[in-house]
Design a protein around this motif. Structure first.
Motif, short mmCIF file in Angstrom:
data_model
loop_
_atom_site.label_atom_id
_atom_site.label_comp_id
_atom_site.label_asym_id
_atom_site.label_seq_id
_atom_site.Cartn_x
_atom_site.Cartn_y
_atom_site.Cartn_z
N ARG A 31 -77.99 12.65 -78.50
CA ARG A 31 -78.85 13.76 -79.16
C ARG A 31 -79.69 12.94 -80.33
O ARG A 31 -80.13 13.74 -81.46
N GLY A 32 -79.94 11.85 -80.08
CA GLY A 32 -81.25 11.15 -80.70
C GLY A 32 -80.63 10.29 -81.88
O GLY A 32 -81.72 9.74 -82.64
N ALA A 33 -79.47 9.94 -82.24
CA ALA A 33 -78.91 9.20 -83.33
C ALA A 33 -79.62 7.89 -83.13
O ALA A 33 -79.82 7.19 -82.08
N LYS A 34 -80.32 7.33 -84.15
CA LYS A 34 -80.93 5.96 -84.21
C LYS A 34 -79.82 4.79 -84.09
O LYS A 34 -80.10 4.08 -83.04
N LYS A 35 -79.00 4.79 -84.76
CA LYS A 35 -77.71 3.78 -84.64
C LYS A 35 -76.62 4.42 -84.67
O LYS A 35 -76.37 5.57 -85.28
N VAL A 36 -75.48 3.86 -83.87
CA VAL A 36 -74.18 4.40 -84.03
C VAL A 36 -73.32 3.07 -84.65
O VAL A 36 -73.08 2.24 -83.95
N PHE A 37 -72.85 3.34 -85.76
CA PHE A 37 -72.15 2.06 -86.38
C PHE A 37 -70.84 2.44 -86.11
O PHE A 37 -70.17 3.62 -86.13
N GLY A 38 -69.81 1.48 -86.18
CA GLY A 38 -68.44 1.35 -86.08
C GLY A 38 -67.65 0.84 -87.24
O GLY A 38 -68.17 -0.15 -87.42
N MET A 39 -66.94 1.69 -88.02
CA MET A 39 -66.30 1.11 -88.94
C MET A 39 -65.03 0.11 -88.39
O MET A 39 -64.40 0.80 -87.75
N LEU A 40 -64.81 -0.93 -89.07
CA LEU A 40 -63.82 -1.77 -88.60
C LEU A 40 -62.61 -1.49 -89.64
O LEU A 40 -62.76 -1.49 -90.50
N HIS A 41 -61.57 -1.35 -88.67
CA HIS A 41 -60.18 -0.80 -89.58
C HIS A 41 -60.43 0.35 -90.38
O HIS A 41 -59.95 0.41 -91.46
N GLY A 42 -61.07 1.39 -89.80
CA GLY A 42 -61.20 2.84 -90.47
C GLY A 42 -62.00 2.59 -91.75
O GLY A 42 -62.70 2.01 -92.12
N ILE A 43 -61.41 3.74 -92.78
CA ILE A 43 -61.93 3.91 -94.13
C ILE A 43 -61.87 2.68 -94.83
O ILE A 43 -62.57 2.20 -95.91
N LYS A 44 -60.57 1.92 -94.61
CA LYS A 44 -60.35 0.92 -95.44
C LYS A 44 -61.21 -0.25 -95.22
O LYS A 44 -61.86 -1.03 -96.29
N GLY A 45 -61.56 -0.36 -93.95
CA GLY A 45 -62.50 -1.41 -93.72
C GLY A 45 -64.05 -1.14 -94.13
O GLY A 45 -64.74 -1.98 -94.65
N LEU A 46 -64.32 0.10 -94.00
CA LEU A 46 -65.73 0.52 -94.64
C LEU A 46 -65.83 0.10 -95.94
O LEU A 46 -66.92 -0.06 -96.70
N MET A 47 -64.67 0.47 -96.86
CA MET A 47 -64.74 0.28 -98.29
C MET A 47 -65.11 -1.03 -98.56
O MET A 47 -65.72 -1.78 -99.52
N ASP A 48 -64.74 -2.13 -97.39
CA ASP A 48 -65.12 -3.46 -97.62
C ASP A 48 -66.53 -3.93 -96.94
O ASP A 48 -66.69 -4.99 -96.41
#
Lengths: 414, 414
Positions: A31-48
């Protein structure tokens, strides 16, 4: 889509959670997303600010097939509950700062009850602050206890593993004892909902007796009646196999494993860690009836058994991953994808989206009339429900005798 | 052959023991045996005249294929040690009376150490009394601890199950922890021999770290050094996975599971029942290092996991069953069929027969130089040995989502 997508995995791993990740990646790209990021260890990793660009890791169709066959959360998981918005705005400001920096258009979170609480709070905060980032949940839990969905991806593969393993345990048990009595108690995951333990009925068939007794946490457990039942069975058969949920409890709400004075642990969501229920009952039955006993915990194996995954489950997990991206792209937020069953046989099932506020922190239990009146077995209705979910196989890609997984080096501390 | 054959199964069940039974039936028929009887629950059942005519049960080629895929002893097993001949002639007189009545020409016993003791005594008694019935043993044990044979049928399938399950556990463990430390201890069968626990190395590959530490019972276990190793690993990685034999013991011979004051059981052969080793070490490590821990016992699943059987193992089990009948037909008695490896890669292996007096009650341990000097891992030599034994699969015959077995109703007390 014009922006980027970020996806995370949360809660207890399953054999199907990576198939949902594969579905998210595929549909986001389509559907045209430029990038697909994966957060490591969920929302907790994203916060870091721990995240990866998934195109650096999942590079071709073989990688996608391996991802579908790899158990546990490829991106790493977490058990973390976001604070209430009004109590801690700073946490939300920080998360949204990171999402904005990454030009995120949609955040997809693959998880169970607690993960849907995360989607609920993030989408609420977006509405409060006028952010147009969309937040959609993708159901995942072997426990099958999410509301408003017919079932959850991960459950079918765990059910197939449980049915197969209990059948093998029954064959093992019945050959062992000659004349004397042997009581085998199999402990299966499930704190409040008996979906997994009920799946032990799948061992039953033309070629297998199935478990003799099945106890779910939906019905209060009476240890005296339990003893009487086992005693009666031992009069006519030399081996008795019993499947119990780790979460069975007495009428006054006390977990059976607590009767044995075990040490008590709680996790980040203040859930008690239950273990030792089968061991406790084995000691009790052995002492009371003087028979041999053995306790078997299916433990982590039941949620990580990718080599026995259900094809229906893996395909549906992939499908809900795609449906979550589609919903976000069409403007949905604060929603979870649900599975809607149209018929049992032939099995037909589609997806919808439902308001996550009606799902988060709720728990779907096994209906009382799918359990026998005396609470010692499940009924035909349960079998009709679960049977379609374990159909078909996903052949492991065997390399040198062992299933191949896809690998993201994680050995060093994150 | 001109007379009849009788076959029995004894000791702990495996995923391959029924394939040996299939091999016995096929070769006995091929070589002209009039009838093939199966003793129910081994020599103990035979003494009660419990036996079946196998042609009433295994009727066609599909039955044979199902038999090869059915875990645990189809005929039922027993743990029973025959008395010394000079101490109890009556027992032997009775057994031989039954064998003569059934016009038995050869008795094949599929089992491990203790079962070879039975073959030894029966063949000794035959020689003493001038009986011309032949007694041949067919090796079977997941423990792989029989002397004079390269390996034992049953071991390869258990090794494949262990390698696969430990790999799935590692994936599960590594995704769970973010920052904090998690120590997972996997308890694997093996009282004195570490063959099964060593097979956990099979989890290691391009796509998996493998276990961090492997402890076999061949080397004395030092709990203080163990703690130091785990502490060191936790400094650089968030998850540590350790595989241990249930039978690991300290320098002074005390089993680790006994350190925890568990209740002690002994079986009919006066073997201590070992369990709770991983749980004990988890409690210890958790208390000493303050990290999260979890104990996983592979339990019965590791010996009953037919759905993950090794093709090499199932075929070799079939082969030794046939070779046992062939040996008896050619006049051998008091012998056991052994597997002789000619090369590792390409793997080539044949059968021979050896004097059971040199095998019974002996135990083959993992060579010391197949274990690292510090006793915390296995070496390349171990991998070279085990790798060929787990190759290839025996696809389960799936019916309605669950592997089909062959079934002999045994629910009612025998």
């Amino acid at each position: 889509m014009t922006g980027n997508v970020i996806v995370g995995q949360s809660g207890g791993p399953t054999a199907a959670i990576n198939s949902s990740l594969a579905g998210v990646i595929r549909t986001a790209k389509d559907r045209g997303a430029k990038k697909v990021f994966g957060m490591l260890h969920g929302i907790k990793g994203l916060m870091d600010e721990q995240y990866i660009d998934l195109s650096d890791y999942i590079k071709n169709d073989l990688d996608v097939e391996l991802l579908k066959r790899t158990p546990a959360a490829y991106l790493g998981s977490c058990r973390f509950k976001l604070p209430e918005i009004h109590e801690d705005m700073k946490t939300y400001e920080k998360i949204f700062e990171i999402l904005n920096k990454l030009e995120i258009e949609a955040l997809i979170y693959i998880g169970g009850n607690d993960s849907m609480d995360t989607i609920k709070k993030l989408s609420d905060y977006a509405i409060l602050t006028g952010s147009d980032i969309r937040f959609v949940g993708c159901p995942k839990t072997i426990d099958n206890d999410l509301a408003l969905t017919d079932h959850t991806p991960g459950y079918g593969s765990a059910a197939k593993y449980i049915g197969t393993s209990v059948k093998e345990i029954i064959r093992d048990s019945y050959c062992l004892e000659y004349g004397k009595g042997l009581v085998t108690i199999v402990e299966i995951m499930g704190r409040n909902a008996g979906w997994l333990t009920g799946a032990s009925i799948l061992a039953k068939g033309e070629d297998c007796e199935g478990p003799d007794l099945i106890y779910l946490p939906e019905v209060a457990f009476d240890i005296e009646k339990f003893k009487q039942r086992v005693e009666k069975l031992l009069k006519t058969q030399s081996s008795v196999v019993i499947c119990i949920s780790e979460g069975i409890h007495t009428k006054d709400g006390k977990y059976v494993c607590e009767l044995g004075n075990n040490v008590e642990f709680v996790d980040a969501f203040n859930h008690k860690q239950l273990t030792g229920t089968a061991a406790y009952l084995c000691n009790y039955i052995g002492a009371e009836l003087g028979c041999k006993t053995r306790a078997i915990e299916l433990s982590t194996l039941q949620r990580a058994g990718s080599h026995l995954a259900s094809r229906v489950d893996i395909l549906e997990a992939y499908q809900v991953g795609g449906a979550a991206v589609l919903a976000a792209d069409e403007g949905d937020t604060g929603k979870m994808v649900t599975l809607i069953r149209h018929s049992d046989d032939p099995y037909q099932c589609g997806t919808e989206v439902k308001d996550v506020h009606k799902i988060a922190n709720d728990e779907k239990l096994v209906p009382r009339n799918w359990i026998t009146h005396d609470g010692t077995y499940v009924t035909e209705a349960f079998i009709t429900y679960v049977r379609p979910l374990i159909q078909g196989d996903v052949s492991p890609i065997m390399v040198d005798g062992i299933p191949r997984h896809i690998y993201r080096p994680t050995k060093k501390s994150n």
